[in-house]
Design a protein around this motif. Structure first.
Motif, PDB file in Angstrom:
ATOM      1  N   PHE A   1      37.066  44.556  36.479  1.00  9.36           N
ATOM      2  CA  PHE A   1      36.496  45.214  35.544  1.00  9.36           C
ATOM      3  C   PHE A   1      34.768  44.940  35.707  1.00  9.36           C
ATOM      4  CE2 PHE A   1      34.552  44.722  31.118  1.00  9.36           C
ATOM      5  CZ  PHE A   1      34.996  45.832  30.504  1.00  9.36           C
ATOM      6  N   LYS A   2      34.537  43.656  35.879  1.00 11.66           N
ATOM      7  CA  LYS A   2      33.175  43.459  36.137  1.00 11.66           C
ATOM      8  C   LYS A   2      32.509  44.174  37.331  1.00 11.66           C
ATOM      9  CE  LYS A   2      29.457  40.877  35.517  1.00 11.66           C
ATOM     10  NZ  LYS A   2      28.532  41.230  36.532  1.00 11.66           N
ATOM     11  N   SER A   3      33.097  44.138  38.617  1.00  9.89           N
ATOM     12  CA  SER A   3      32.587  44.921  39.540  1.00  9.89           C
ATOM     13  C   SER A   3      32.404  46.520  39.298  1.00  9.89           C
ATOM     14  CB  SER A   3      33.685  44.827  40.936  1.00  9.89           C
ATOM     15  OG  SER A   3      33.819  43.521  41.237  1.00  9.89           O
ATOM     16  N   PHE A   4      33.329  46.976  38.544  1.00 10.42           N
ATOM     17  CA  PHE A   4      33.083  48.573  38.014  1.00 10.42           C
ATOM     18  C   PHE A   4      31.880  48.509  37.497  1.00 10.42           C
ATOM     19  CE2 PHE A   4      33.603  51.856  35.295  1.00 10.42           C
ATOM     20  CZ  PHE A   4      33.776  53.016  36.231  1.00 10.42           C
ATOM     21  N   PHE A   5      31.691  47.681  36.486  1.00  7.97           N
ATOM     22  CA  PHE A   5      30.461  48.028  35.610  1.00  7.97           C
ATOM     23  C   PHE A   5      28.992  47.495  36.228  1.00  7.97           C
ATOM     24  CE2 PHE A   5      33.578  48.684  32.191  1.00  7.97           C
ATOM     25  CZ  PHE A   5      33.045  49.660  31.654  1.00  7.97           C
ATOM     26  N   ASP A   6      29.386  46.602  37.357  1.00  9.47           N
ATOM     27  CA  ASP A   6      28.025  46.058  38.152  1.00  9.47           C
ATOM     28  C   ASP A   6      27.644  47.684  38.900  1.00  9.47           C
ATOM     29  OD1 ASP A   6      28.194  43.539  37.638  1.00  9.47           O
ATOM     30  OD2 ASP A   6      29.437  43.155  39.388  1.00  9.47           O
ATOM     31  N   LEU A   7      28.505  48.456  38.899  1.00 10.05           N
ATOM     32  CA  LEU A   7      28.137  49.883  39.587  1.00 10.05           C
ATOM     33  C   LEU A   7      27.500  50.705  38.847  1.00 10.05           C
ATOM     34  CD1 LEU A   7      31.247  50.213  41.797  1.00 10.05           C
ATOM     35  CD2 LEU A   7      28.887  49.311  42.609  1.00 10.05           C
ATOM     36  N   VAL A   8      27.319  50.485  37.311  1.00  9.61           N
ATOM     37  CA  VAL A   8      26.655  51.383  36.404  1.00  9.61           C
ATOM     38  C   VAL A   8      25.221  51.005  36.392  1.00  9.61           C
ATOM     39  CG1 VAL A   8      26.702  52.030  34.060  1.00  9.61           C
ATOM     40  CG2 VAL A   8      28.773  51.552  34.968  1.00  9.61           C
ATOM     41  N   GLU A   9      24.590  51.947  36.321  1.00  6.27           N
ATOM     42  CA  GLU A   9      22.789  51.799  36.335  1.00  6.27           C
ATOM     43  C   GLU A   9      22.616  51.152  35.267  1.00  6.27           C
ATOM     44  OE1 GLU A   9      20.822  52.409  38.715  1.00  6.27           O
ATOM     45  OE2 GLU A   9      22.280  53.201  40.188  1.00  6.27           O
ATOM     46  N   PRO A  10      21.431  50.158  35.261  1.00  8.91           N
ATOM     47  CA  PRO A  10      21.469  49.489  34.183  1.00  8.91           C
ATOM     48  C   PRO A  10      21.200  50.244  32.762  1.00  8.91           C
ATOM     49  CG  PRO A  10      20.464  48.632  35.991  1.00  8.91           C
ATOM     50  CD  PRO A  10      20.970  49.734  36.327  1.00  8.91           C
ATOM     51  N   ASP A  11      20.600  51.051  32.926  1.00  8.04           N
ATOM     52  CA  ASP A  11      20.171  51.897  31.877  1.00  8.04           C
ATOM     53  C   ASP A  11      20.959  53.186  31.138  1.00  8.04           C
ATOM     54  OD1 ASP A  11      17.942  50.331  31.337  1.00  8.04           O
ATOM     55  OD2 ASP A  11      16.437  51.472  32.734  1.00  8.04           O
ATOM     56  N   ALA A  12      22.128  53.346  32.269  1.00  5.79           N
ATOM     57  CA  ALA A  12      23.040  54.717  32.047  1.00  5.79           C
ATOM     58  C   ALA A  12      23.879  54.473  30.588  1.00  5.79           C
ATOM     59  CB  ALA A  12      23.714  54.540  33.215  1.00  5.79           C
ATOM     60  N   LEU A  13      23.887  53.446  30.069  1.00  4.29           N
ATOM     61  CA  LEU A  13      24.688  53.162  28.878  1.00  4.29           C
ATOM     62  C   LEU A  13      23.824  52.960  27.844  1.00  4.29           C
ATOM     63  CD1 LEU A  13      28.049  51.405  29.963  1.00  4.29           C
ATOM     64  CD2 LEU A  13      27.652  53.725  29.812  1.00  4.29           C
ATOM     65  N   THR A  14      22.636  53.037  27.724  1.00  2.00           N
ATOM     66  CA  THR A  14      21.688  52.850  26.764  1.00  2.00           C
ATOM     67  C   THR A  14      22.131  53.672  25.457  1.00  2.00           C
ATOM     68  OG1 THR A  14      19.856  52.463  28.332  1.00  2.00           O
ATOM     69  CG2 THR A  14      19.478  52.650  25.795  1.00  2.00           C
ATOM     70  N   GLY A  15      22.317  52.895  24.379  1.00  2.00           N
ATOM     71  CA  GLY A  15      22.923  53.609  23.237  1.00  2.00           C
ATOM     72  C   GLY A  15      24.285  53.934  22.838  1.00  2.00           C
ATOM     73  N   THR A  16      24.783  53.948  24.059  1.00  2.00           N
ATOM     74  CA  THR A  16      26.174  54.582  23.970  1.00  2.00           C
ATOM     75  C   THR A  16      27.139  53.723  23.133  1.00  2.00           C
ATOM     76  OG1 THR A  16      26.136  55.540  26.201  1.00  2.00           O
ATOM     77  CG2 THR A  16      28.390  54.937  25.422  1.00  2.00           C
ATOM     78  N   PRO A  17      27.864  54.233  22.327  1.00  2.00           N
ATOM     79  CA  PRO A  17      28.985  53.121  21.458  1.00  2.00           C
ATOM     80  C   PRO A  17      29.987  52.801  22.155  1.00  2.00           C
ATOM     81  CG  PRO A  17      28.318  55.200  20.223  1.00  2.00           C
ATOM     82  CD  PRO A  17      28.052  55.462  21.636  1.00  2.00           C
ATOM     83  N   VAL A  18      30.485  51.586  22.165  1.00  2.00           N
ATOM     84  CA  VAL A  18      31.552  50.797  23.036  1.00  2.00           C
ATOM     85  C   VAL A  18      32.435  50.109  22.227  1.00  2.00           C
ATOM     86  CG1 VAL A  18      32.001  49.487  24.908  1.00  2.00           C
ATOM     87  CG2 VAL A  18      29.950  50.844  25.155  1.00  2.00           C
ATOM     88  N   LEU A  19      33.667  50.686  22.244  1.00  2.00           N
ATOM     89  CA  LEU A  19      34.627  49.496  21.660  1.00  2.00           C
ATOM     90  C   LEU A  19      35.259  48.542  22.694  1.00  2.00           C
ATOM     91  CD1 LEU A  19      36.792  48.882  19.406  1.00  2.00           C
ATOM     92  CD2 LEU A  19      38.020  50.949  19.984  1.00  2.00           C
TER      93      LEU A  19
END
Length: 223
Positions: A95-113
């Protein structure tokens, strides 16, 4: 009418997986509570199927086509459901490794459950001490209500106080649907509003003005 893009990332390793089961229940709870007439495009990203691609990307720096598609789906989502099993008191390494590959600002403001599964209820705070800081770092908007499901929650002897796990799933789904669904139904969902061409133009001191950067040497000279 806008289409709501809902993406669920699930990091269960086994089949069948209680993590995947919780993911599917949360997806259903959200879709059941969106306003009538709202189209919902649901995609479930099963990290188990991308484990080798994630490892290869970490050492080579290049994503496979499947992994690239999953990352694009996550960063383009109007709402994200993130579910992980608890390993060694925290989220799983996959799980952590996958989100390590997401650009730091790519989820800015995205609602997450946020949601997690574990062997006992003693791991329930993993959502607060591990998952929420991760998504705060990514500047995502985490729903205050999170769902944790222990092994006992699925059995016949599950704790039914307050309705038990089904009630927690329903509550989280209802709250998340209200968060990701724009008021009025025809407005542009949050993620696409933020990424729309021209979004943010005109902000600042003038039309399209770039913020002024003061050289560090100048700041020191003013001390």
């Amino acid at each position: 009418m806008n289409e709501l893009k809902l993406v669920a990332v699930t990091a269960g390793l086994s089949k069948p997986s209680s993590t995947r089961l919780l993911t599917d229940r949360l997806v259903s709870a959200v879709t059941e509570h969106v306003p009538a007439g709202t189209a919902v495009d649901v995609r479930v990203v099963e990290l188990r199927d991308l484990a080798v691609d994630i490892a290869n990307n970490l050492v080579s720096g290049w994503p496979s086509e499947a992994l690239s598609g999953a990352l694009d789906a996550v960063t383009g989502a109007d709402g994200l459901i993130a579910v992980t099993p608890v390993f060694a008191g925290s989220y799983s390494g996959l799980f952590k490794s996958f989100f390590d590959l997401v650009e730091p600002d790519a989820l800015t403001g995205t609602p997450v459950l946020l949601a997690a599964t574990g062997g006992t209820a003693r791991h329930s705070l993993v959502v607060e001490h591990a998952m929420r800081p991760l998504f705060s770092y990514l500047h995502a908007l985490t729903l205050p209500t999170a769902v944790f499901a222990a092994t006992d929650d699925w059995g016949a002897g599950a704790d039914t106080y307050g309705g038990g796990l089904p009630a927690r799933i329903t509550r989280a789904g209802e709250e998340f649907a209200a968060l990701v669904t724009p008021a009025g139904g025809d407005a542009v969902p949050h993620a696409r509003r933020e990424s729309a061409p021209g979004a943010g133009e005109g902000e600042g001191t003038g039309e399209g003005a770039e913020p002024e950067v003061v050289p560090f040497e100048q700041l020191l000279a003013g001390l």
